[in-house]
Design an enzyme around this catalytic site. Sequence first.
Site, PDB file in Angstrom:
ATOM      1  N   HIS A  44      -6.291   3.722   4.967  1.00 47.24           N
ATOM      2  CA  HIS A  44      -6.472   2.392   6.344  1.00 47.24           C
ATOM      3  C   HIS A  44      -7.901   1.371   5.949  1.00 47.24           C
ATOM      4  O   HIS A  44      -8.616   1.979   6.288  1.00 47.24           O
ATOM      5  CB  HIS A  44      -5.671   2.809   8.397  1.00 47.24           C
ATOM      6  CG  HIS A  44      -6.145   1.888   8.636  1.00 47.24           C
ATOM      7  ND1 HIS A  44      -4.747   1.804   8.920  1.00 47.24           N
ATOM      8  CD2 HIS A  44      -6.508   1.703   9.402  1.00 47.24           C
ATOM      9  CE1 HIS A  44      -4.999   0.629   9.431  1.00 47.24           C
ATOM     10  NE2 HIS A  44      -6.014   0.417  10.062  1.00 47.24           N
ATOM     11  N   GLY A  82      -0.347  -0.980  -5.072  1.00 43.78           N
ATOM     12  CA  GLY A  82      -0.248   0.313  -6.027  1.00 43.78           C
ATOM     13  C   GLY A  82      -2.288   0.727  -6.493  1.00 43.78           C
ATOM     14  O   GLY A  82      -2.528   1.238  -7.340  1.00 43.78           O
ATOM     15  N   SER A  83      -3.555  -0.393  -6.004  1.00 41.21           N
ATOM     16  CA  SER A  83      -5.078  -0.277  -6.515  1.00 41.21           C
ATOM     17  C   SER A  83      -5.123   0.881  -6.119  1.00 41.21           C
ATOM     18  O   SER A  83      -6.213   1.637  -6.803  1.00 41.21           O
ATOM     19  CB  SER A  83      -5.146  -1.330  -6.415  1.00 41.21           C
ATOM     20  OG  SER A  83      -6.009  -1.236  -4.462  1.00 41.21           O
ATOM     21  N   ASP A 128      -1.221   5.762  12.444  1.00 39.51           N
ATOM     22  CA  ASP A 128      -2.805   5.456  12.349  1.00 39.51           C
ATOM     23  C   ASP A 128      -3.564   6.926  13.490  1.00 39.51           C
ATOM     24  O   ASP A 128      -4.675   5.706  13.767  1.00 39.51           O
ATOM     25  CB  ASP A 128      -3.331   4.418  12.058  1.00 39.51           C
ATOM     26  CG  ASP A 128      -2.762   3.629  11.145  1.00 39.51           C
ATOM     27  OD1 ASP A 128      -2.136   3.795  10.630  1.00 39.51           O
ATOM     28  OD2 ASP A 128      -2.602   2.264  11.426  1.00 39.51           O
ATOM     29  N   LEU A 136       4.233   0.862   3.931  1.00 39.03           N
ATOM     30  CA  LEU A 136       4.653   0.511   5.166  1.00 39.03           C
ATOM     31  C   LEU A 136       4.893   0.764   5.985  1.00 39.03           C
ATOM     32  O   LEU A 136       5.374  -0.179   7.464  1.00 39.03           O
ATOM     33  CB  LEU A 136       4.121  -0.907   4.839  1.00 39.03           C
ATOM     34  CG  LEU A 136       3.083  -1.385   3.421  1.00 39.03           C
ATOM     35  CD1 LEU A 136       3.497  -3.232   3.570  1.00 39.03           C
ATOM     36  CD2 LEU A 136       1.716  -1.806   4.883  1.00 39.03           C
ATOM     37  N   LYS A 137       6.116   2.005   5.944  1.00 38.96           N
ATOM     38  CA  LYS A 137       6.616   2.329   7.290  1.00 38.96           C
ATOM     39  C   LYS A 137       6.632   3.704   7.753  1.00 38.96           C
ATOM     40  O   LYS A 137       5.388   4.583   6.969  1.00 38.96           O
ATOM     41  CB  LYS A 137       7.888   2.253   6.522  1.00 38.96           C
ATOM     42  CG  LYS A 137       9.243   1.194   6.082  1.00 38.96           C
ATOM     43  CD  LYS A 137      10.541   1.251   4.743  1.00 38.96           C
ATOM     44  CE  LYS A 137      11.221   1.727   6.227  1.00 38.96           C
ATOM     45  NZ  LYS A 137      12.320   0.654   6.573  1.00 38.96           N
ATOM     46  N   LEU A 138       7.178   3.827   8.631  1.00 39.50           N
ATOM     47  CA  LEU A 138       6.335   5.159   9.629  1.00 39.50           C
ATOM     48  C   LEU A 138       7.820   6.123   8.517  1.00 39.50           C
ATOM     49  O   LEU A 138       9.063   6.082   8.353  1.00 39.50           O
ATOM     50  CB  LEU A 138       7.779   4.988  11.096  1.00 39.50           C
ATOM     51  CG  LEU A 138       6.284   5.826  11.714  1.00 39.50           C
ATOM     52  CD1 LEU A 138       5.348   5.566  11.767  1.00 39.50           C
ATOM     53  CD2 LEU A 138       7.556   5.332  13.498  1.00 39.50           C
TER      54      LEU A 138
HETATM   55  C1  GRF Z   1      -4.825  -0.683   1.820  1.00 45.53           C
HETATM   56  O1  GRF Z   1      -5.932  -1.728   1.806  1.00 45.53           O
HETATM   57  C2  GRF Z   1      -4.624   0.391   2.525  1.00 45.53           C
HETATM   58  O2  GRF Z   1      -5.626   0.050   3.003  1.00 45.53           O
HETATM   59  C3  GRF Z   1      -3.387   0.035   3.326  1.00 45.53           C
HETATM   60  O3  GRF Z   1      -2.747  -0.524   1.996  1.00 45.53           O
HETATM   61  C4  GRF Z   1      -3.580  -0.752   1.259  1.00 45.53           C
HETATM   62  C5  GRF Z   1      -2.951  -0.892  -0.450  1.00 45.53           C
HETATM   63  O4  GRF Z   1      -3.326  -1.543  -1.060  1.00 45.53           O
HETATM   64  N1  GRF Z   1      -2.603   1.670   3.624  1.00 45.53           N
HETATM   65  P1  GRF Z   1      -2.996  -0.660  -2.681  1.00 45.53           P
HETATM   66  O5  GRF Z   1      -1.170  -0.617  -2.899  1.00 45.53           O
HETATM   67  O6  GRF Z   1      -3.202   0.659  -3.097  1.00 45.53           O
HETATM   68  O7  GRF Z   1      -3.937  -2.042  -3.923  1.00 45.53           O
END
Ligand code: GRF
Length: 201
Positions: A103, A13-14, A144, A84-86
């Site tokens: 992305h 979640g950064s 994507d 990460l899921k659809l």
């Molecule tokens: C990021 O690199 C984003 O582009 C990708 O997943 C990563 C998520 O990082 N979809 P975070 O959880 O926001 O730190």
Amino acid sequence: MTMRIAVAVSGRGSNLEALLQALHADAPARVVLVLSNRADAGALARAASRSVPGEVLRDPVDPADWLERLERHGVDLIVLAGYLKLVPAGVIARYRGRIVNIHPALLPAFGGPGMYGRRVHEAVLASGAQESGATVHLVDEEYDRGAVLAQARVPVLPGDTPERLAARVLEAEHRLLPAVVLAAAAAGHPIPLPQPVESNS
Ligand code: GRF
């Protein structure tokens, strides 16, 4: 009118954190819900520490599970930030044009099923590309592939490892995502950013 945002997450979640930091109390957008398919996502702890409601999807492939939560919180815009899921087709149909994803590469290159995390940066390095970056795009039914709204470019440097490149791209992500969300809030819906958002790194 404040744009009400749900952020969907699977991991640390950064990007969520960058968005929360950018959206001050008087900003035209507010994160009203953090949704995760994983109860152990670090992003949920970040949300909790800032008193943003976090919820774990009971069944991430069931559109009704999403829509009930989104409607209960009056969500206008969904931001996928490391989700990460659809997203179920029923959610995309209801929120078409109002779901964005970030992305960690310059789409349409280095995207698609299985292209996430370290694999993206490994592929960029293996290709010999001179630059990489971050892309925010509209979400449709395919991974994507929706319209690109904004990109930020970073150089690939001699001696880069996937980790070093990932860190450089992530910094660019943390600027790009808030910029897209603030522009969407000002316009009332996601819009392409007129200028490329360049990175200093
Ligand atoms: C990021 O690199 C984003 O582009 C990708 O997943 C990563 C998520 O990082 N979809 P975070 O959880 O926001 O730190």
